[in-house]
Design a protein around this motif. Structure first.
Motif, PDB file in Angstrom:
ATOM      1  N   ARG A 109       7.659 122.662 -35.345  1.00 49.32           N
ATOM      2  CA  ARG A 109       7.813 121.705 -36.441  1.00 49.32           C
ATOM      3  C   ARG A 109       9.273 121.384 -36.750  1.00 49.32           C
ATOM      4  NH1 ARG A 109       8.657 125.369 -40.539  1.00 49.32           N
ATOM      5  NH2 ARG A 109       7.491 127.290 -40.377  1.00 49.32           N
ATOM      6  N   VAL A 110      10.198 122.278 -36.446  1.00 46.82           N
ATOM      7  CA  VAL A 110      11.619 122.003 -36.664  1.00 46.82           C
ATOM      8  C   VAL A 110      12.429 122.021 -35.370  1.00 46.82           C
ATOM      9  CG1 VAL A 110      11.680 122.791 -39.058  1.00 46.82           C
ATOM     10  CG2 VAL A 110      12.059 124.414 -37.211  1.00 46.82           C
ATOM     11  N   LYS A 111      11.740 122.029 -34.242  1.00 46.98           N
ATOM     12  CA  LYS A 111      12.422 122.107 -32.944  1.00 46.98           C
ATOM     13  C   LYS A 111      13.360 120.929 -32.727  1.00 46.98           C
ATOM     14  CE  LYS A 111      11.292 124.598 -29.798  1.00 46.98           C
ATOM     15  NZ  LYS A 111      11.720 125.949 -29.474  1.00 46.98           N
ATOM     16  N   SER A 112      12.953 119.718 -33.124  1.00 40.54           N
ATOM     17  CA  SER A 112      13.801 118.541 -32.917  1.00 40.54           C
ATOM     18  C   SER A 112      15.092 118.636 -33.718  1.00 40.54           C
ATOM     19  CB  SER A 112      13.046 117.265 -33.287  1.00 40.54           C
ATOM     20  OG  SER A 112      11.942 117.093 -32.436  1.00 40.54           O
ATOM     21  N   VAL A 113      15.001 119.115 -34.951  1.00 33.10           N
ATOM     22  CA  VAL A 113      16.198 119.289 -35.782  1.00 33.10           C
ATOM     23  C   VAL A 113      17.102 120.343 -35.157  1.00 33.10           C
ATOM     24  CG1 VAL A 113      17.029 120.054 -38.041  1.00 33.10           C
ATOM     25  CG2 VAL A 113      15.035 118.561 -37.884  1.00 33.10           C
ATOM     26  N   ALA A 114      16.510 121.412 -34.661  1.00 32.24           N
ATOM     27  CA  ALA A 114      17.287 122.481 -34.032  1.00 32.24           C
ATOM     28  C   ALA A 114      17.983 121.974 -32.771  1.00 32.24           C
ATOM     29  CB  ALA A 114      16.378 123.668 -33.710  1.00 32.24           C
ATOM     30  N   ILE A 115      17.291 121.160 -31.990  1.00 32.83           N
ATOM     31  CA  ILE A 115      17.900 120.597 -30.779  1.00 32.83           C
ATOM     32  C   ILE A 115      19.076 119.701 -31.145  1.00 32.83           C
ATOM     33  CG2 ILE A 115      17.493 118.938 -28.901  1.00 32.83           C
ATOM     34  CD1 ILE A 115      14.722 120.268 -28.562  1.00 32.83           C
ATOM     35  N   GLY A 149       9.949 121.568 -22.211  1.00 35.18           N
ATOM     36  CA  GLY A 149       8.799 122.344 -22.645  1.00 35.18           C
ATOM     37  C   GLY A 149       8.123 121.804 -23.890  1.00 35.18           C
ATOM     38  N   SER A 150       8.578 120.666 -24.385  1.00 30.88           N
ATOM     39  CA  SER A 150       7.939 120.062 -25.561  1.00 30.88           C
ATOM     40  C   SER A 150       6.494 119.716 -25.241  1.00 30.88           C
ATOM     41  CB  SER A 150       8.704 118.808 -25.990  1.00 30.88           C
ATOM     42  OG  SER A 150      10.024 119.128 -26.334  1.00 30.88           O
ATOM     43  N   ARG A 151       5.665 119.668 -26.276  1.00 32.73           N
ATOM     44  CA  ARG A 151       4.214 119.527 -26.089  1.00 32.73           C
ATOM     45  C   ARG A 151       3.766 118.178 -25.547  1.00 32.73           C
ATOM     46  NH1 ARG A 151       1.106 122.974 -30.634  1.00 32.73           N
ATOM     47  NH2 ARG A 151       2.388 124.817 -30.458  1.00 32.73           N
ATOM     48  N   SER A 152       4.345 117.107 -26.033  1.00 31.03           N
ATOM     49  CA  SER A 152       3.873 115.775 -25.621  1.00 31.03           C
ATOM     50  C   SER A 152       5.034 114.955 -25.073  1.00 31.03           C
ATOM     51  CB  SER A 152       3.255 115.052 -26.822  1.00 31.03           C
ATOM     52  OG  SER A 152       4.240 114.826 -27.810  1.00 31.03           O
ATOM     53  N   TRP A 153       4.703 113.897 -24.355  1.00 23.72           N
ATOM     54  CA  TRP A 153       5.745 113.035 -23.797  1.00 23.72           C
ATOM     55  C   TRP A 153       6.573 112.344 -24.873  1.00 23.72           C
ATOM     56  CZ3 TRP A 153       8.017 113.141 -19.364  1.00 23.72           C
ATOM     57  CH2 TRP A 153       7.362 113.725 -18.286  1.00 23.72           C
ATOM     58  N   PRO A 154       5.971 111.823 -25.922  1.00 24.74           N
ATOM     59  CA  PRO A 154       6.820 111.229 -26.967  1.00 24.74           C
ATOM     60  C   PRO A 154       7.793 112.249 -27.579  1.00 24.74           C
ATOM     61  CG  PRO A 154       4.560 110.517 -27.259  1.00 24.74           C
ATOM     62  CD  PRO A 154       4.548 111.563 -26.188  1.00 24.74           C
ATOM     63  N   GLN A 155       7.330 113.481 -27.747  1.00 23.78           N
ATOM     64  CA  GLN A 155       8.208 114.532 -28.279  1.00 23.78           C
ATOM     65  C   GLN A 155       9.315 114.860 -27.286  1.00 23.78           C
ATOM     66  OE1 GLN A 155       7.738 115.702 -31.431  1.00 23.78           O
ATOM     67  NE2 GLN A 155       9.715 116.690 -31.209  1.00 23.78           N
TER      68      GLN A 155
END
Length: 186
Positions: A109-115, A149-155
């Motif tokens: 849920r916060v992986k994008s912010v962390a990246i 390793g993100s779950r979906s292609w949009p992610q």
């Protein structure tokens, strides 16, 4: 100095980005005290980064112990006595490592912010010193693996953009950072 008494400008030997913490204080405190205050600020960033890094890997107690050990072994207190740009360089590298460790252990849920945070720190590492490439290469590899390793292609696409944007911005700032020096290739 030339024979006619004129001074010739010398090329920068350090990046301008590494001078930012000291520059924040130099105007009001003077150059030497500004370097000291900048070193103190960078030491606080390093201590905080060690806490984040150890918390990410071992929990809050590990974070507390990492800071206590760093304080008792003189590694952090001695950094405040370096009136150079090295505290800023080291702080940036440690912050990058801490944010990459946090990114690796964070939930989706916060992986994008962390990246985004880790990529911004990596971009700053590339700016503060040329030796940053040695630090950035393995951490960038870790972030690429995490993005893939993100779950979906949009992610994955979103995370890839969040990874590449700060590094591209860092590259764009490179000319400013080097003071317009010409890069000579062998």
């Amino acid at each position: 100095q030339q024979p006619d008494g004129q001074w010739t400008p010398q090329p920068l030997r350090r990046s301008m980005a590494a001078s930012i913490p000291s520059h924040l204080f130099a105007g009001s405190l003077g150059v030497i005290d500004g370097l000291a205050a900048g070193a103190l600020l960078c030491t606080v960033v390093m201590g905080s980064s060690l806490y984040i890094w150890a918390c990410a890997l071992g929990g809050r107690f590990a974070g507390l112990m990492a800071v206590v050990v760093a304080l008792t072994t003189e590694s952090l207190p001695l950094m405040t006595r370096h009136f150079t740009f090295y505290p800023a360089i080291v702080a940036c590298f440690v912050l990058s490592s801490a944010l990459c460790a946090w990114t690796a252990t964070t939930q989706n849920r916060v992986k994008s912010v962390a990246i985004l945070c880790a990529a911004t720190a990596l971009g700053a590492s590339l700016l503060v010193d040329v030796r940053g490439i040695i630090w950035v290469a393995p951490m960038l590899s870790l972030l690429v693996v995490l993005v893939l390793g993100s779950r979906s292609w949009p992610q994955r696409v979103l995370n890839l953009v969040l990874l590449c944007a700060p590094i591209a911005a860092s590259h764009s700032l490179g000319e400013w950072n080097s003071g317009g020096m010409e890069v000579v290739s062998l």
